[in-house]
Scaffold this active site. Structure first.
Site, PDB file in Angstrom:
ATOM      1  N   ASP A 284       0.818  -1.208   0.000  1.00 38.07           N
ATOM      2  CA  ASP A 284       0.000   0.000   0.000  1.00 38.07           C
ATOM      3  C   ASP A 284       0.858   1.268   0.000  1.00 38.07           C
ATOM      4  O   ASP A 284       1.876   1.332   0.677  1.00 38.07           O
ATOM      5  CB  ASP A 284      -0.855  -0.051   1.279  1.00 38.07           C
ATOM      6  CG  ASP A 284      -1.776   1.121   1.408  1.00 38.07           C
ATOM      7  OD1 ASP A 284      -2.640   1.269   0.530  1.00 38.07           O
ATOM      8  OD2 ASP A 284      -1.633   1.891   2.374  1.00 38.07           O
ATOM      9  N   GLU A 326       0.921  -0.360  -5.154  1.00 38.85           N
ATOM     10  CA  GLU A 326      -0.212   0.565  -5.177  1.00 38.85           C
ATOM     11  C   GLU A 326       0.396   1.964  -5.175  1.00 38.85           C
ATOM     12  O   GLU A 326       0.730   2.525  -4.132  1.00 38.85           O
ATOM     13  CB  GLU A 326      -1.113   0.352  -3.959  1.00 38.85           C
ATOM     14  CG  GLU A 326      -2.452   1.068  -4.109  1.00 38.85           C
ATOM     15  CD  GLU A 326      -2.596   2.346  -3.287  1.00 38.85           C
ATOM     16  OE1 GLU A 326      -3.521   3.119  -3.578  1.00 38.85           O
ATOM     17  OE2 GLU A 326      -1.805   2.581  -2.359  1.00 38.85           O
TER      18      GLU A 326
END
Ligand code: GLC
Length: 652
Positions: A284, A326
């Protein structure tokens, strides 16, 4: 590569480790460590070499890898070996993904097992379960404010449920994707609590400052991620009596990767989840991993070095586990997360194709493909053995992250055009049926983003409300049109849960005190399984969507040219409503497929002579693989229905 300094350090470290691990069969570990150690050592010393505790930290790094390898279960080790042999396995067109919130989809981790059949019915065999780790209720940022990286949120289940699910999925040849939130922790995490209590060691895990001097320097060049709900990038902690860097929400403390202890802790977390049976880890917010005064603190060179180091270490322990980057950043920056100056991926094997996502929304709003074609033309070619994650919706907002130069080349003024798109999706025009909700409006810069479910953004909510059948068909047409691109473009298509049955916006978040300010909750639904059951009732919206997507996925599986080997050629065409590309098979030239998509609400035509060799082969010899019949071709002109598409191939 052999290099003496790193090799002798490795020997020393292994000698010290010998006693502890001598009983183990570490052949594969040693081979992989030997192969990667030069790179690991170079990266580790580039990042941390000037520190007096460098060797001690290097020792801890190797220990961490060795322990994780010892804990890796035999079936996972076998998979590693199989994947090492068949190293292109993830580029195959057979993989089709879906991202889902376990709470909204099945209610709990253990209930996921009974829902796997639903996913398989559709043809989905890669499941990204949104973050499941423990977060403080109410201050969770949808799972991205983790207070314990090794525990499942008790409301969703326990670790044993997760292990059972992973094993079940393996038996079904389904891939499990889990999140690792690398960039920050919740302020309720043990490290944050100890930092708060005054432990210097843990204060160094974060960026904390006694006064505003450093924060004010940083603020001069750092943009704001959540300007409405969490303005600024620092938060005063009254207990610690220090400022702490909080780029996202004020309760998410940014980890300090200039401290090697943080890197090693987080590597351990990555390997822990690889060892729980995750096939793919979604890393992330990777663009934010390195902070530098005077910069935006995004996409810094060191963030890439950290990811390379993470990959090199993970390859030693769990080489079968892939990483997804991401990084929702500018097109030229996204591509770097596969690894720069490399042939094959050396950071993350997979990256979100945020560029394609934003461009597709532009084409939906404008009903033309000028910017889409321009943006894809400018998209750099990615590395070999690296692939895109193609998506239209996910749990986050839609940012219009395309390039200003591309907007100009497409004939628009960047500011006016962006404003037009936002206004279109938030339903500000008479002719717009979109029901988007603004997100992250920044008063200062005028920047804004959009929330909303796919169905509501393409007008299904509006059409149902008005009882307008034609508008319902148009909305269904656009949902399928967008998925046609995800499934044929090259890369792993990632569907979003609920879109397969046309789930509309859910406005109930506005009644939750802690969610009310975050419009992304409008598109994080609770699946209504009664509605999902309508997928078997012909004539319903659910049936039309589910059946069509299922068919599209099944056809994709049969088309070898849809595997991702950088085998796509964009075909610029004169008709501004059409988007066309060719997918070719690397070995069998005859297996080429021409994909043509119509973003307009009226039928559009394409003179096949514009598409090179397709002009000569056209006469009665083409088949639309998706429709399973001959396309409409009149005098060498292909006619594509409103919001329609075709996957053309030469008849055999
Ligand atoms: C990622 C997630 C997003 C979250 C943010 C901060 O971008 O996708 O949902 O808010 O990281 O963790």
């Amino acid at each position: 590569m052999y290099e003496q300094a790193s090799h002798s350090l490795l020997n020393e470290i292994l000698n010290r480790l010998k006693e502890e691990i001598s009983e183990q069969d570490l052949r594969h570990f040693y081979t992989r460590l030997g192969a990667n150690f030069y790179a690991i050592h170079s990266l580790f010393s580039r990042l941390y070499g000037k520190r007096p505790d460098f060797e001690e930290q290097a020792q801890r790094l190797v220990e961490t890898m060795a322990r994780a390898y010892i804990q890796r279960a035999e079936p996972l080790r076998q998979i590693d070996i199989e994947r090492e042999k068949d190293y292109n396995w993830f580029l195959h067109q057979k993989w089709v993904g879906m991202a889902l919130y376990c709470g909204g989809f099945s209610g709990s981790v253990s209930n996921m097992e009974e829902k796997l059949a639903y996913l398989q019915e559709l043809g989905v065999n890669l499941v990204h379960i949104m973050p499941l780790m423990q977060c403080p209720p109410g201050k969770d940022d949808g799972g991205y404010a983790v207070s314990d990286f090794r525990r499942i949120d008790p409301r969703l289940g326990q670790l044993a449920d997760m292990q059972a699910l992973a094993a079940n999925m393996r038996q079904r040849d389904m891939l499990l994707t889990l999140d690792v939130v690398l960039n920050h922790t919740s302020d309720a995490h043990d490290w944050a609590q100890r930092a708060r209590a005054g432990e210097k060691k843990y204060q160094d895990y974060y960026y904390t400052y006694a006064n505003r001097n450093v924060p004010d320097m940083f603020e001069q060049s750092m943009p704001e991620v959540f300007p409405e709900t969490s303005p600024g990038n620092f938060t005063w902690d009254p207990e610690m009596k220090r400022w702490v860097m909080t780029v996202f929400n004020s309760y998410q403390w940014d980890l300090n990767y200039s401290n090697p202890a943080v890197f090693i802790e987080m590597l351990d977390v990555v390997l822990y989840w690889a060892n729980q049976g995750a096939d793919i880890l979604r890393l992330d917010a990777v663009a934010f991993l390195w902070k530098k005064i005077g910069s935006t603190c995004q996409n810094e060179r060191e963030a890439h070095l950290i990811l390379q180091l993470m990959k090199d270490c993970s390859q030693v322990v769990a080489p079968g586990t892939l990483f997804i980057a991401e990084a929702i950043v500018a097109p030229v920056e996204v591509i770097k997360y596969f690894g720069e100056d490399a042939v094959i991926a050396k950071e993350c094997e997979i990256a979100y194709n945020a560029t394609l996502m934003a461009l597709l929304w532009d084409a939906i709003a404008t009903k033309n493909t000028k910017l889409l074609t321009q943006g894809i033309t400018s998209l750099p070619v990615k590395l070999e053995r690296a692939t895109w994650l193609n998506y239209v919706r996910c749990h986050d907002d839609i940012g219009l992250g395309f390039d200003n130069q591309d907007i100009e080349r497409a004939g628009y003024d960047p500011n006016t055009h962006r404003k037009y798109i936002i206004d279109y999706f938030t339903g500000q025009f008479e002719d717009s049926h979109a029901r988007g909700v603004p997100f992250g409006h920044n008063e200062r810069t005028g920047d804004a983003r959009i929330s909303g479910s796919l169905a509501s953004l393409v007008g299904l909510e509006f059409a149902i409300e008005k009882g307008d059948d034609r508008a319902i068909d148009d909305a269904i047409g656009q949902i399928l049109l967008l998925h046609n691109i995800l499934l044929s473009f090259g890369g792993i298509p990632l569907l979003y849960y609920g879109d397969e049955i046309g789930t509309l916006n859910d406005y109930s978040y506005r009644e939750h005190a802690e969610r009310g300010g975050d419009s992304r909750w409008v598109h994080r639904p609770q699946i209504n399984w009664e509605r999902a059951a309508l997928r078997s009732e012909p004539g319903t919206i659910e049936y039309k969507l589910f059946t069509a997507l299922k068919h599209m996925i099944a056809v994709r599986n049969e088309i070898d040219a849809f595997a991702d080997f950088n085998n796509r050629q964009l075909i610029p065409v004169r008709n501004p409503h059409l988007f066309a590309y060719e997918r070719y098979h690397l070995q069998q030239r005859g297996d080429t497929v021409l994909v043509v998509s119509n973003f307009d609400s009226k039928p559009q035509s394409l003179d096949l002579d514009e598409a090179g060799a397709w002009g000569q082969t056209a006469y009665g010899r083409l088949v639309d693989l998706h429709a399973g019949q001959s396309p409409d071709i009149i005098n060498n002109t292909l006619v594509v229905p409103p919001f329609g598409f075709c996957w053309l191939s030469e008849m055999r």
